[in-house]
Design an enzyme around this catalytic site. Structure first.
Site, short mmCIF file in Angstrom:
data_model
loop_
_atom_site.label_atom_id
_atom_site.label_comp_id
_atom_site.label_asym_id
_atom_site.label_seq_id
_atom_site.Cartn_x
_atom_site.Cartn_y
_atom_site.Cartn_z
NE ARG A 85 24.43 49.28 35.44
CZ ARG A 85 24.50 49.72 33.91
NH1 ARG A 85 23.07 50.16 33.45
NH2 ARG A 85 25.49 50.07 32.78
CG HIS B 158 29.26 53.74 31.14
ND1 HIS B 158 28.22 53.00 31.98
CD2 HIS B 158 29.46 52.18 30.26
CE1 HIS B 158 28.77 52.44 32.25
NE2 HIS B 158 28.66 51.30 31.34
CG HIS C 144 31.85 54.68 27.81
ND1 HIS C 144 32.92 54.01 28.32
CD2 HIS C 144 30.90 54.12 27.38
CE1 HIS C 144 32.90 53.66 28.57
NE2 HIS C 144 31.89 52.39 27.98
CG HIS C 145 31.74 54.29 22.44
ND1 HIS C 145 32.99 53.77 22.38
CD2 HIS C 145 31.40 55.46 20.55
CE1 HIS C 145 32.88 52.99 21.03
NE2 HIS C 145 31.71 53.53 20.06
CD GLU D 114 25.80 48.75 29.49
OE1 GLU D 114 26.93 47.57 29.05
OE2 GLU D 114 25.30 49.46 29.98
NE ARG E 133 30.52 51.75 22.43
CZ ARG E 133 30.90 51.03 23.68
NH1 ARG E 133 30.32 49.85 23.74
NH2 ARG E 133 30.82 51.55 25.31
#
Ligand code: ADP
Length: 707
Positions: free
Chosen positions: A517, A501, A641-642, A514, A681
């Site tokens: 942004r 991320h 992150h993921h 996010e 993702r």
């Protein structure tokens, strides 16, 4: 138990410390040998009860002062123990120092065995370490009031305050002569559904144990540490001798000595994150007898940390807001964002059922009516709570409430260790808590254990170049489900696909949503210049940051943006934002050239007005310019992150084996699975994944039970 520290000992320590410096300088000057050691470092994340920082104290050894400097890491454990004893006998005390240092680290306290034959040095190390740890525990020197002989406390109300994760945590106790009768813990700024659990749960545990020496809540160690420090302060005020309290920490019993129990259920669900709770709610509503296992003391997993929202197409919220979007565009965006690696069938069913998922959330009182743009999406598609709060904690609260209403049987602190396979089908789960081993037989099992973003070994195994990267996941994200499924023959897909991320504050691992942004913030480098379309996919923006000087960036926004996004309040409260009344002043605070940063902002505001970004072609998140002071910046860099890869499933959430056959009785949903997100993702699709596939897994398991 900790040794009590008297004022005299402390003063002696300070004097000895000054002497140590003088002696060390002298020794260095004459080039003499110096007995010192820094123990081999331990895991920087080791969990303990101390306040992060560095603490030094000294005490007299055999030949002079011995100084101990302890470093306490982010999670309250002792991560380094440096000992200096210039005047100890070289072959005795001096030689013992490395061992003593290692003992402090392994004991995580001053209560060490020591080194036989080096009694003076051992005692000095123990005394100095106890003094350093007293400071690390926030214990006032015992110069305060004393309870009457034979009593524990001076009756009355007392307060203690200590710094938690988001601000001050206050503990108020009411004590009588020999008991703690009442406790109130306030920590409104602690992270919702993480630290907040410690605030609500530790009070009862303290009252039951009647001692501050209890276990921290796993996963909420910073808040727990603050609560226990504040409690010790209050009890000290109440005249207590902290060294007199018993230790009520519950060590884990060795596996072989645990009691054994058998249990039975229609469906066992492993992991109470978003996917597990969604599945549990549906399965219980379908009349099934469900056991939901959760290895942490609370539910939520990585889901709690989701800050953006849920991607969904053709929803009633989009229609009401005249937003045009289609299921097929959602599918294409997801696959484009995933570099075409996604399993199209899984993506299709997820997109098709996404609007239904939004309606289901409406039905359980968790509406997501705010629709906005998010990285990688062609249309405004990310659905989030009305008030701009983080979607994860919001949903976890709603899921918990619904589970409570339905009386879902959740076994917390209980870790699944093995899937039971009989004649080719999954027929149960083995699990254990601190004292008991469970053999649970079930007609069906649903794996919802999340990803492996917090398992350094697995990260290194599947993507060695990410070794040591900051992690943003919850501590339970250790890939247990992937390992258990692999053991019984499940296939894994895209397992090396791990997402960075781009906006993670590195000192706190705090993920900057996010949405910041998406609502109009920009990224600049240390030269004060933009370097990318900030709303490209996470992997691309992360790679862009890694190309900048220092491999970091600043995310810049203004007061208007802050006012519209509640998540920002958390960033401000934990002190990771830099704030200034003008862009120039902000630049100065960040050591950026003020003229360059103001030029960047001036240009950006013009691009917003023109709806055209000639520099990087950004065309979303440009509704508002950045012109309302004060201005803010957060220094960010990529963090793990993921984990996109995982257990292979089909569109019915059935787990597939390495020979491409369905494994009867085993279903999976959420981050534990692979194939939905491909190589990257899109922000907002994890929530779609848990809601849609959590529902499908439950429906399939219910059907399987009924056949
Ligand atoms: P998802 O988003 O897929 O729902 P989460 O990370 O939100 O994933 O939730 C996964 C949950 O599973 C976490 O609460 C985690 O603590 C729990 N978990 C992980 N491994 C085990 C295990 N072996 N036994 C029980 N619970 C587990």
């Amino acid at each position: 138990m900790k040794e009590p520290i008297t004022k005299n000992q402390w003063i002696r320590g300070v004097i000895a410390g000054v002497c140590a410096v003088v002696i060390l300088l002298g020794l260095e000057a004459i080039g003499n040998g110096l007995h010192s050691a820094t123990a081999p470092s331990v895991d920087a994340n080791i969990v303990g009860e101390y306040q992060p920082g560095t603490y030094a104290a000294s005490a007299n050894g055999f030949g002079g002062p011995v100084e101990v400097t302890l470093t306490v890491g982010e999670n309250g454990g002792i991560t380094d123990a440096a000992i200096t004893g210039a005047s100890e006998t070289p072959d005795v005390g001096g030689a013992a120092i490395p061992d003593l240092s290692a003992q402090l680290l392994s004991a995580q306290s001053a209560e060490i065995d020591g080194v036989s034959g080096a009694t003076f040095t051992t005692n000095a190390v123990k005394e100095a370490a106890a003094a350093a740890l007293a400071e690390a525990s926030g214990i006032e020197l015992l110069s305060g009031p004393k309870a009457e002989e034979g009593n524990l406390f001076i009756p009355g109300y007392y307060d203690g305050v200590s710094m938690g994760f988001g601000g001050d945590v206050t503990v108020t106790v009411k004590v009588s002569e020999n008991s703690i009768d009442f406790i109130d813990i306030e920590g409104d700024h602690e992270t919702e559904n993480i630290g907040s659990f410690a605030v609500s749960m530790l009070g009862d545990r303290i009252l039951a144990a009647q001692t501050p020496n209890i276990d921290a809540l796993t996963g909420a160690t910073v808040t727990s540490g603050a609560i226990l420090r504040a409690l010790k302060q209050a009890l000290t005020e109440a005249g207590a001798d902290l060294s007199a309290f018993p230790d009520a920490k519950q060590p884990e019993i060795a596996s072989a000595d645990k009691e054994e129990k058998t249990l039975e259920a229609d469906i066992v669900i492993i992991g109470a994150g978003g996917a597990g709770m969604t599945a549990a709610i549906h399965a219980v509503e379908a009349g099934k007898d469900v056991i939901l296992l959760e290895k942490m003391p609370y539910a939520g997993g990585n889901t709690t940390k989701a800050t953006g929202g849920m991607n969904a197409a053709e929803t009633h919220y989009q229609a009401e807001q005249n937003i045009e979007d289609t299921v097929s565009q959602f599918i294409e965006d997801t696959i484009n964002g995933g570099h075409g690696l996604n399993n199209r069938d899984l993506v299709t069913i997820m997109a098709q059922k996404s609007a239904e998922g939004i309606e289901w959330l409406d039905s359980i009182n968790a509406p997501l009516p705010k629709v906005s743009f998010s990285g990688g999406a062609t249309n405004a598609r990310i659905h989030s709570p009305e008030d701009g709060s983080g979607v994860g904690a919001y949903l976890v609260t709603a899921f918990l409430k619904k589970m409570d209403e339905l009386g879902v049987n959740v076994m917390y602190d209980t870790k699944a260790t093995e899937l039971i396979k009989t004649d080719g089908a999954i027929t149960g789960v083995k699990a254990e808590d601190k004292t008991t081993k469970y053999d649970i037989s079930a007609k069906a099992v649903i794996l919802t254990t999340g990803g492996f973003g917090c398992n350094e070994d697995m990260i290194v195994k599947y993507k060695p170049e990410l070794k040591g990267t900051v992690k943003t996941g919850s501590p339970g994200a250790t890939g247990d489900g992937i390992v258990m499924a692999e053991e019984i023959g499940a296939a894994l897909v895209d397992i090396e696909q791990i997402q960075l991320h781009p906006t993670v504050e590195q000192s706190t691992s705090m993920l900057i949503t996010e949405g910041v942004r998406g609502d109009g913030a920009i990224l600049v480098n240390q030269s004060g210049k933009r370097f990318i379309n900030e709303l490209l996919t996470r992997d691309v923006v992360s790679a862009g940051e890694l190309e900048q000087e220092g491999q970091y960036a600043y995310i810049i926004f203004d007061q208007k943006l802050r006012d519209g996004l509640k998540a920002i309040e958390k960033y401000v409260s934990i002190g990771i934002t830099t704030q200034a009344d003008t862009i120039e002043e902000l630049a100065e605070k960040l050591n950026i050239d003020p003229a360059t940063l103001s030029e960047t902002l001036k240009n950006w505001n013009q691009y917003v007005a023109d709806k055209n970004d000639p520099d990087f072609g950004r065309d979303t998140g440009m509704e508002e310019d950045l012109s309302t002071p004060p201005y803010y910046a957060i220094k960010v860099a990529p963090g793990i992150h993921h984990t996109m890869g995982g257990v292979k499933i089909d569109t019915d959430a059935e787990v597939i084996d390495t020979k491409n056959a369905v494994i009867p009785g085993l279903f999976a949903a959420g981050e534990v699975t692979g194939g939905v997100h491909g190589g990257n993702r899109i922000g907002g699709t994890a929530v779609t994944d848990i809601v849609v596939f959590g529902t499908i897994a439950s429906d399939s398991a219910v059907k399987y039970c009924d056949n």
